[in-house]
Design an enzyme around this catalytic site. Sequence first.
Site, PDB file in Angstrom:
ATOM      1  N   LEU A  40      75.511 111.653  46.832  1.00  0.00           N
ATOM      2  CA  LEU A  40      74.695 111.997  45.624  1.00  0.00           C
ATOM      3  C   LEU A  40      75.116 113.139  44.975  1.00  0.00           C
ATOM      4  CD1 LEU A  40      71.104 110.714  46.352  1.00  0.00           C
ATOM      5  CD2 LEU A  40      73.101 109.436  45.526  1.00  0.00           C
ATOM      6  N   CYS A  41      76.178 113.906  45.259  1.00  0.00           N
ATOM      7  CA  CYS A  41      76.945 115.043  44.903  1.00  0.00           C
ATOM      8  C   CYS A  41      77.810 114.647  43.533  1.00  0.00           C
ATOM      9  CB  CYS A  41      77.615 116.051  45.924  1.00  0.00           C
ATOM     10  SG  CYS A  41      78.086 117.700  45.310  1.00  0.00           S
ATOM     11  N   HIS A  42      77.473 115.131  42.462  1.00  0.00           N
ATOM     12  CA  HIS A  42      78.327 114.832  41.416  1.00  0.00           C
ATOM     13  C   HIS A  42      79.651 115.362  41.359  1.00  0.00           C
ATOM     14  CE1 HIS A  42      74.391 114.815  39.541  1.00  0.00           C
ATOM     15  NE2 HIS A  42      74.730 113.940  38.744  1.00  0.00           N
ATOM     16  N   MET A  67      77.300 123.353  46.147  1.00  0.00           N
ATOM     17  CA  MET A  67      77.694 122.463  47.067  1.00  0.00           C
ATOM     18  C   MET A  67      79.209 122.616  47.477  1.00  0.00           C
ATOM     19  SD  MET A  67      74.889 121.675  48.394  1.00  0.00           S
ATOM     20  CE  MET A  67      75.641 120.911  49.803  1.00  0.00           C
ATOM     21  N   GLU A  68      79.920 122.683  46.394  1.00  0.00           N
ATOM     22  CA  GLU A  68      81.429 123.064  46.443  1.00  0.00           C
ATOM     23  C   GLU A  68      81.673 123.981  47.217  1.00  0.00           C
ATOM     24  OE1 GLU A  68      80.787 119.889  43.662  1.00  0.00           O
ATOM     25  OE2 GLU A  68      79.760 121.736  44.115  1.00  0.00           O
ATOM     26  N   ASP A 105      89.755 124.389  64.631  1.00  0.00           N
ATOM     27  CA  ASP A 105      90.557 123.493  65.186  1.00  0.00           C
ATOM     28  C   ASP A 105      91.764 124.108  65.303  1.00  0.00           C
ATOM     29  OD1 ASP A 105      91.509 120.730  65.344  1.00  0.00           O
ATOM     30  OD2 ASP A 105      92.854 121.366  63.643  1.00  0.00           O
TER      31      ASP A 105
END
Length: 151
Positions: free
Chosen positions: A61-63, A97-98, A112
């Site tokens: 649901l993140c645009h 969020m980004e 990693d």
Amino acid sequence: MVDVGSKEKTERVAVATARLRMLPATLRRIRAGQVEKGDVLAAARLAGIMAAKRTPDVIPLCHPIALSGVEVELSLRKDALDVRVTVRTVDRTGVEMEALTAACASALTVYDMCKSVDRGMVLEAVQLEHKAGGRSGVWDRARRAPARPKR
């Protein structure tokens, strides 16, 4: 998904950080360019940028947002690598969020690339530091009021 179609496009910025604790010997190898998989810092920067651009693919649901800039800063400390990401846009919704996703991806890329020498690394302190733009204006972790205890 929240409808943001009626919101105005405004300049927005978000800054997020993360810390990857590791052995001093692992940090020495990163500094010296002696990690078998290659240039750890360059890969981590690229991973952060790529993650910011692909955030809607991994966060439900993140645009999708047209990003105008992503900066990934990596700082080597005595026992940790600090990640600081700044994301910018001119759009209808923010880029918190980004920025958070990019900070995580950068740190995870370092994990990693270095896990063969230090599996005990710890990713911690992933947090939003600053956001500006939109209806809610500016929020800054360093200046926020202390949280009030619930009664």
